[in-house]
Design a protein around this motif. Structure first.
Motif, PDB file in Angstrom:
ATOM      1  N   UNK A  82       0.836  -1.216   0.000  1.00 48.07           N
ATOM      2  CA  UNK A  82       0.000   0.000   0.000  1.00 48.07           C
ATOM      3  C   UNK A  82       0.864   1.255   0.000  1.00 48.07           C
ATOM      4  N   UNK A  83       2.015   1.202   0.644  1.00 52.66           N
ATOM      5  CA  UNK A  83       2.942   2.347   0.592  1.00 52.66           C
ATOM      6  C   UNK A  83       3.399   2.610  -0.841  1.00 52.66           C
ATOM      7  N   UNK A  84       3.742   1.547  -1.550  1.00 51.06           N
ATOM      8  CA  UNK A  84       4.192   1.679  -2.940  1.00 51.06           C
ATOM      9  C   UNK A  84       3.102   2.244  -3.833  1.00 51.06           C
ATOM     10  N   UNK A  85       1.889   1.797  -3.623  1.00 53.89           N
ATOM     11  CA  UNK A  85       0.771   2.289  -4.447  1.00 53.89           C
ATOM     12  C   UNK A  85       0.457   3.733  -4.110  1.00 53.89           C
ATOM     13  N   UNK A  86       0.609   4.095  -2.824  1.00 59.35           N
ATOM     14  CA  UNK A  86       0.290   5.458  -2.393  1.00 59.35           C
ATOM     15  C   UNK A  86       1.299   6.498  -2.806  1.00 59.35           C
ATOM     16  N   UNK A  87       2.500   6.088  -3.129  1.00 67.41           N
ATOM     17  CA  UNK A  87       3.534   7.052  -3.515  1.00 67.41           C
ATOM     18  C   UNK A  87       3.321   7.650  -4.869  1.00 67.41           C
TER      19      UNK A  87
END
Length: 87
Positions: A82-87
């Motif tokens: 989710x961190x990767x998608x949110x960046x």
């Protein structure tokens, strides 16, 4: 397949199991697979799966998309995704 003892035994009748090898059964299995994949791609529905739980999602709001995330069940993995998608 029967072993030699059964194959040559006088009191046995050996019959093959051909339930899924008729043309009709193969057509039905192919149609079911295609319908299942279409339903998953269109609606996110999962059924008859060995590796995933059954799901029946509500209709997707107009203009939205769904993302399927499959990952190892390791602590913190979903947070990393989710961190990767949110960046």
């Amino acid at each position: 397949f029967p072993d030699d003892l059964l194959w040559d035994h006088n009191n046995s009748v050996i019959l093959p199991h051909l339930g899924a090898s008729t043309e009709e059964a193969e057509d039905a299995a192919a149609a079911m697979a295609a319908d299942t994949i279409k339903d998953y791609l269109t609606n996110g529905t999962i059924k008859n799966s060995v590796n995933f739980p059954a799901t029946a999602l509500p209709d997707r709001p107009e203009g939205s998309i769904r993302i399927t995330v499959v990952h190892k069940n390791e602590p913190g993995m979903l947070a990393k995704i989710t961190e990767s998608v949110g960046d």
